[in-house]
Design a protein around this motif. Structure first.
Motif, mmCIF file in Angstrom:
data_model
loop_
_atom_site.group_PDB
_atom_site.id
_atom_site.type_symbol
_atom_site.label_atom_id
_atom_site.label_comp_id
_atom_site.label_asym_id
_atom_site.label_seq_id
_atom_site.Cartn_x
_atom_site.Cartn_y
_atom_site.Cartn_z
ATOM 1 N N ALA A 180 0.830 -1.205 0.000
ATOM 2 C CA ALA A 180 0.000 0.000 0.000
ATOM 3 C C ALA A 180 0.867 1.258 0.000
ATOM 4 N N ASP A 181 0.291 2.339 -0.485
ATOM 5 C CA ASP A 181 0.967 3.631 -0.523
ATOM 6 C C ASP A 181 1.211 4.123 0.901
ATOM 7 N N ALA A 182 2.470 4.427 1.201
ATOM 8 C CA ALA A 182 2.815 4.874 2.554
ATOM 9 C C ALA A 182 2.624 6.374 2.735
ATOM 10 N N GLY A 183 2.368 7.099 1.647
ATOM 11 C CA GLY A 183 2.198 8.542 1.745
ATOM 12 C C GLY A 183 0.803 8.934 2.191
ATOM 13 N N VAL A 184 0.675 10.138 2.725
ATOM 14 C CA VAL A 184 -0.632 10.670 3.133
ATOM 15 C C VAL A 184 -0.847 11.976 2.377
ATOM 16 N N PHE A 185 -0.993 11.853 1.056
ATOM 17 C CA PHE A 185 -1.128 13.034 0.204
ATOM 18 C C PHE A 185 -2.421 13.027 -0.587
ATOM 19 N N ASN A 186 -3.111 11.885 -0.642
ATOM 20 C CA ASN A 186 -4.323 11.754 -1.429
ATOM 21 C C ASN A 186 -5.526 11.560 -0.525
ATOM 22 N N LEU A 187 -6.728 11.674 -1.096
ATOM 23 C CA LEU A 187 -7.950 11.705 -0.299
ATOM 24 C C LEU A 187 -8.104 10.501 0.627
ATOM 25 N N PRO A 189 -6.003 8.067 2.006
ATOM 26 C CA PRO A 189 -5.175 8.023 3.215
ATOM 27 C C PRO A 189 -5.353 9.229 4.120
ATOM 28 N N MET A 190 -5.698 10.385 3.549
ATOM 29 C CA MET A 190 -5.941 11.560 4.393
ATOM 30 C C MET A 190 -7.155 11.342 5.289
ATOM 31 N N VAL A 191 -8.201 10.701 4.761
ATOM 32 C CA VAL A 191 -9.383 10.395 5.575
ATOM 33 C C VAL A 191 -9.037 9.332 6.615
ATOM 34 N N PHE A 192 -8.278 8.307 6.230
ATOM 35 C CA PHE A 192 -7.839 7.285 7.186
ATOM 36 C C PHE A 192 -7.110 7.941 8.364
ATOM 37 N N GLU A 193 -6.220 8.874 8.047
ATOM 38 C CA GLU A 193 -5.433 9.524 9.097
ATOM 39 C C GLU A 193 -6.337 10.267 10.070
ATOM 40 N N LYS A 194 -7.316 11.016 9.552
ATOM 41 C CA LYS A 194 -8.222 11.754 10.420
ATOM 42 C C LYS A 194 -9.018 10.803 11.313
ATOM 43 N N LEU A 195 -9.553 9.738 10.739
ATOM 44 C CA LEU A 195 -10.362 8.797 11.520
ATOM 45 C C LEU A 195 -9.526 8.121 12.598
ATOM 46 N N THR A 196 -8.308 7.744 12.257
ATOM 47 C CA THR A 196 -7.427 7.094 13.223
ATOM 48 C C THR A 196 -7.091 8.036 14.375
ATOM 49 N N PRO A 201 -13.008 13.987 9.018
ATOM 50 C CA PRO A 201 -12.418 14.255 7.699
ATOM 51 C C PRO A 201 -12.792 15.662 7.236
ATOM 52 N N VAL A 202 -11.983 16.201 6.336
ATOM 53 C CA VAL A 202 -12.190 17.561 5.868
ATOM 54 C C VAL A 202 -12.541 17.547 4.386
#
Length: 344
Positions: A180-187, A189-196, A201-202
């Motif tokens: 999986a993509d390790a970056g947090v630059f796209n929608l 993974p960005m939502v995953f980061e917020k939920l975690t 989400p924004v």
């Protein structure tokens, strides 16, 4: 025929390597490891640590491995960074490509496949973006990709290489959690980061001229990106030297940001916690960018195989692997078996 895959240790690159080796193609990887991971390259695939700016290293690699085809994936690709560091992006993406093309032309390479981007279109005001939609990039990243297409086409004609440029839309998902993509630059993974993190989400802009007011995008599974590369590479081996293809890689179906966030909440089982909050629009975000996938279907007989749910499920499995604190509701998600890989 040996294909040299530049950037083959990166997120998209390892999927292309897997697809091509599984289909019986002979491949080698060339990567500077600025964002890639050599541990994800299968043991049986030759790996060379090097920069596309290293002309001597490229020529030596092509000679030693008897390279006759190139799949060029290596590039800097963050839009915001490209605005902050345009000269860096032109050096890496344009000068790196020029150096690679020069080495390829001098080494008898017969086919050259270039990783381009939907960023070349800028802000198209059309329901479906075709390959004939005018290109008007709005950031240095998109400019370097369009310049790259011009260079590849011109070099192919001058030096007798069959060439192709593949314009990706919004790539997501993974063939297996560890890929999986390790970056947090796209929608996604960005939502995953917020939920975690326990945050909402924004949504950047909820007043666009779309059904629910949020931007609409064409999301494509990275495994489909890989299979498109395989199809394009095989097409190039049979084409007349000096001919060129330009093809979109997308599903031809739009998903709004709000729809995607709702699906993420359902898949991850965060439910109501995934209800987004609104923020002002980001400069340069077009309301709708959805690919027409007709030409690639006609030219290569290719079409996407994965739906959006599969993208989110596979991406979430990878996120949980890297973030043990996240909910592991998708522990049983199926993924393709991994080939043996070299130690990191």
């Amino acid at each position: 025929m040996t294909w040299l895959i530049t950037g083959g240790a990166g997120y998209i690159g390892v999927h292309v390597v897997r697809a091509m080796t599984a289909a019986g193609e002979q491949v080698a990887v060339y990567d500077d490891l600025s964002t890639g991971d050599s541990g994800r390259v299968p043991d049986e695939v030759p790996f060379v640590h090097g920069s596309t700016l290293d002309a001597a290293g490229l020529r030596r690699t092509m000679k030693d491995l008897a390279v006759r085809g190139v799949v060029h994936l290596a590039a800097k690709k963050q839009v915001a960074e490209s605005v902050e560091r345009p000269l860096h992006y032109y050096r890496e993406n344009v000068e790196g490509l020029r150096t690679l093309l020069e080495a390829a032309a001098g080494s008898g390479v017969e086919a050259f496949l270039f990783s381009s981007s939907a960023a070349v279109y800028g802000m198209p005001d059309v329901p479906l973006v075709t390959e004939d939609t005018p290109c008007a990039p709005i950031n240095p990243y998109g400019e370097t990709k369009l310049t790259g297409e011009w260079m590849v086409r011109a070099a192919g004609r001058a030096h007798g290489m069959a060439t192709a440029s593949l314009r990706y839309f919004n790539v997501a998902g993974a063939a297996a959690p560890r890929l999986a993509d390790a970056g947090v630059f796209n929608l996604i993974p960005m939502v995953f980061e917020k939920l975690t993190e326990g945050a909402a989400p924004v949504v950047f802009g909820d007043d666009y001229d779309t059904a629910d007011g949020t931007c609409v995008r064409d999301f494509i599974h990275v495994d489909d990106i890989a299979s498109a590369h395989l199809a394009a590479a095989r097409e190039l081996t049979g084409r007349t030297p000096g001919t060129d293809l330009t093809l979109n890689i997308g599903r031809g179906e739009g998903v709004s940001v709000r729809e995607m966030i709702a699906l993420i909440g359902e898949v991850t089982r965060y439910g109501p916690a995934a209800e987004p909050v609104s923020a002002p629009r980001r400069p340069g975000d077009p309301a709708r960018v959805v690919a027409s996938a007709d030409r690639i279907r006609q030219e290569l007989g290719w079409s996407a195989a994965h739906d959006v749910r599969r993208m989110v499920e596979s991406a979430w499995a990878g996120w949980c692997l890297r973030h043990p604190g996240a909910r592991r509701d998708l522990a049983g998600v199926r993924s393709a078996p991994l080939a043996a890989t070299r130690p990191a």
